[in-house]
Motif scaffolding. Structure first.
Motif, short mmCIF file in Angstrom:
data_model
loop_
_atom_site.label_atom_id
_atom_site.label_comp_id
_atom_site.label_asym_id
_atom_site.label_seq_id
_atom_site.Cartn_x
_atom_site.Cartn_y
_atom_site.Cartn_z
N ASP A 1 -0.08 -1.76 0.31
CA ASP A 1 0.66 -3.14 -0.04
C ASP A 1 2.09 -3.13 0.12
O ASP A 1 2.97 -2.51 0.06
N ASP B 1 -9.88 6.96 0.03
CA ASP B 1 -9.62 5.35 0.15
C ASP B 1 -8.27 5.23 0.07
O ASP B 1 -7.33 6.16 -0.60
N ASN C 1 -6.79 -1.71 2.88
CA ASN C 1 -7.66 -1.51 1.62
C ASN C 1 -8.94 -1.07 2.23
O ASN C 1 -9.64 -1.72 2.42
N GLY C 2 -9.12 0.29 2.30
CA GLY C 2 -10.41 0.99 2.69
C GLY C 2 -10.43 2.28 2.89
O GLY C 2 -9.45 3.06 2.46
N TYR C 3 -11.40 2.85 3.21
CA TYR C 3 -11.77 4.40 3.38
C TYR C 3 -11.18 4.59 4.81
O TYR C 3 -11.55 4.24 5.63
N THR D 1 -4.78 2.41 0.04
CA THR D 1 -4.19 1.12 -0.19
C THR D 1 -2.90 0.91 0.32
O THR D 1 -2.26 1.71 -0.20
N TYR E 1 7.03 -1.03 0.78
CA TYR E 1 5.55 -0.99 1.03
C TYR E 1 4.95 0.25 0.69
O TYR E 1 5.63 1.31 0.60
N ARG F 1 -0.89 4.20 -1.03
CA ARG F 1 -1.83 5.12 -2.05
C ARG F 1 -3.00 5.58 -1.49
O ARG F 1 -3.93 4.97 -0.90
N GLU G 1 -1.24 -7.74 1.53
CA GLU G 1 -2.23 -6.43 1.50
C GLU G 1 -2.37 -6.01 3.06
O GLU G 1 -2.79 -6.76 3.84
N LYS H 1 3.54 -8.64 -5.09
CA LYS H 1 2.85 -8.24 -3.75
C LYS H 1 2.77 -9.43 -2.88
O LYS H 1 2.39 -10.68 -3.42
#
Length: 76
Positions: A21, A17, A35-37, A19, A59, A62, A32, A29
């Motif tokens: 930002d 996963d 945000n995903g797999y 993320t 930026y 993660r 975005e 922030k």
């Protein structure tokens, strides 16, 4: 420039996963980016930055237990 696209490049050893930002220098922030797999390997994610003011941004990527940060300078 402000009308351009920010390309966030990253490489994953293992699928994870993720993320990503975008923050201003005050730690707020502002976008975005992802945000995903994501599968293992190289990835590029594009995001429009035409709505952001000129200046320095950070930026943060993660993925699993790892965090990486990079600076981005947006100019007119």
């Amino acid at each position: 420039s402000k009308s351009d696209i920010l390309k966030a490049d990253f490489n994953l050893v293992n699928a994870s996963d993720v993320t990503i930002d975008l923050y201003d220098l005050l730690g707020n922030k502002v976008k975005e980016i992802a945000n995903g797999y994501f599968t293992s390997g190289e990835h590029t994610t594009d995001v429009s930055i035409s709505d952001l003011n000129s200046g320095l941004y950070i930026y943060s990527i993660r993925a699993g237990n790892s965090v990486a940060t990079k600076k981005v300078n947006i100019v007119d």
